[in-house]
Design an enzyme around this catalytic site. Structure first.
Site, short mmCIF file in Angstrom:
data_model
loop_
_atom_site.label_atom_id
_atom_site.label_comp_id
_atom_site.label_asym_id
_atom_site.label_seq_id
_atom_site.Cartn_x
_atom_site.Cartn_y
_atom_site.Cartn_z
N LYS A 126 0.81 -1.22 0.00
CA LYS A 126 0.00 0.00 0.00
C LYS A 126 0.85 1.27 0.00
O LYS A 126 2.05 1.25 0.25
CB LYS A 126 -0.97 -0.01 1.19
CG LYS A 126 -2.11 -1.00 0.96
CD LYS A 126 -3.17 -0.91 2.03
CE LYS A 126 -4.36 -1.80 1.67
NZ LYS A 126 -5.40 -1.80 2.73
N ARG A 163 -3.91 -10.23 4.75
CA ARG A 163 -4.38 -10.17 3.35
C ARG A 163 -3.23 -9.64 2.50
O ARG A 163 -2.83 -8.48 2.65
CB ARG A 163 -5.61 -9.28 3.26
CG ARG A 163 -6.24 -9.20 1.87
CD ARG A 163 -7.49 -8.34 1.90
NE ARG A 163 -8.15 -8.30 0.60
CZ ARG A 163 -7.87 -7.42 -0.36
NH1 ARG A 163 -6.94 -6.49 -0.16
NH2 ARG A 163 -8.51 -7.46 -1.52
#
Length: 306
Positions: A248, A283
């Site tokens: 991210k 995840r």
């Protein structure tokens, strides 16, 4: 950003490492047709059936491509696979229910038929959730914590699925417009408490629920770092914690990498730190590296081999 502890945090929450018995969390998570053992960290592989997800390495371009990617993730040690049909990256445009259904359902059907692993579907639309579970999904991963679609909690309950409930503020196309909070962590905990209450009111038992603080969803860099620093405090909710940091933007900001393809090592640091903070599910885009980092961190924390 000021850091404030949420008001009802018990005073005896340990500030250092050690066992997590102050807030015992479940060791089992149930899906529609599965039972996940949470004794060791679990790895959720990301499979995007989208043309615009922020990391190109996660995008499948056809049903055959999706099946091949899913098989590789299983070979690398994935415990479950999360299928997404709509990008939720910051600034992403919404798509219609029909377009999301067209992307998701055929893939879930073939994965459910061909692979021996639990499936999760990343959606905040109840119509998509219902069809995904009918096609073979075991969990619904809702970035809004059942807040965007008022029918979602009842739909998941009726389907018998498990759910991952995430914190966000605003939908993806606008969620980064305002990332200022008076007390970020209190906001996250209160939001997730309400999400869990919605789930329980609909009849979803706690054994089918996990929570996610929503790294990168309506947060700036300082906010994301605060969450990672205080992950242990999420254990106060008494539910398994899912962490999604993989590649991210906040990792890119810290390590100086604008290209998501260059953010693996930073991701693995957050996985190891997450294990040390009691996170049970990760995840990720990169299954084998994340699994090995998680297992090594778990062995150090618990001083034994997984």
């Amino acid at each position: 950003m000021a850091s404030h502890r949420f008001p009802d945090k018990p005073a005896d929450l340990p500030e250092e490492g050690g066992p997590f018995d102050v807030f015992p969390v479940p060791t089992i998570l149930r899906g529609r047709r599965c039972r996940l053992d949470l004794e060791r960290p679990l790895i959720m592989g990301i499979l995007n059936i989208t043309p615009d997800s922020f990391y190109s390495g996660s995008r499948a371009t056809s049903i055959d491509d999706a099946l091949g990617r899913a098989r590789r993730m299983l070979d690398e040690g994935a415990d479950l696979i999360d299928v997404g049909g709509e990008s939720t990256r910051p600034g992403a445009a919404l798509i219609s229910e029909q377009e999301e259904l067209d992307r998701i359902v055929p893939v879930v059907e073939i994965l459910s038929r061909e692979l021996p692993c639990p499936l999760s579907v990343d959606t905040n639309k109840s119509v998509v959730a219902r069809a995904a579970v009918a096609a073979g999904a075991d969990f619904i991963n809702d970035i809004s914590g059942f807040a965007f679609d008022p029918a979602m909690a009842d739909t998941v309950a009726a389907c018998g699925a498990g759910a991952f409930l995430m914190h966000t503020r605003g939908k993806p196309e606008a969620m980064q417009a305002d990332t200022a909070y008076g007390d970020l962590f209190a906001d996250i905990v209160n939001y997730l408490r309400k999400a869990v209450a919605r789930a329980e009111a609909a009849g979803i038992p706690r054994c089918r629920l996990a929570i996610d603080p929503g790294i990168g969803f309506g947060k700036d860099l300082a906010g994301n770092l605060e969450i990672l620093h205080r992950l242990r405090e999420l254990l106060v909710l008494g539910l398994p914690v899912l962490l999604g940091t993989s590649r991210k933007g906040c990792i890119g900001q810290v390590v100086g990498q604008s290209d998501p393809a260059e953010r693996l090592y930073g991701t693995l640091a957050t996985v190891a730190l997450g294990v040390a903070s009691g996170v049970q599910i990760f995840r990720v885009h990169d299954v084998r590296p994340a699994r090995e980092a998680a297992l090594m961190a778990w062995a150090v924390v618990h001083r034994r081999r997984p």
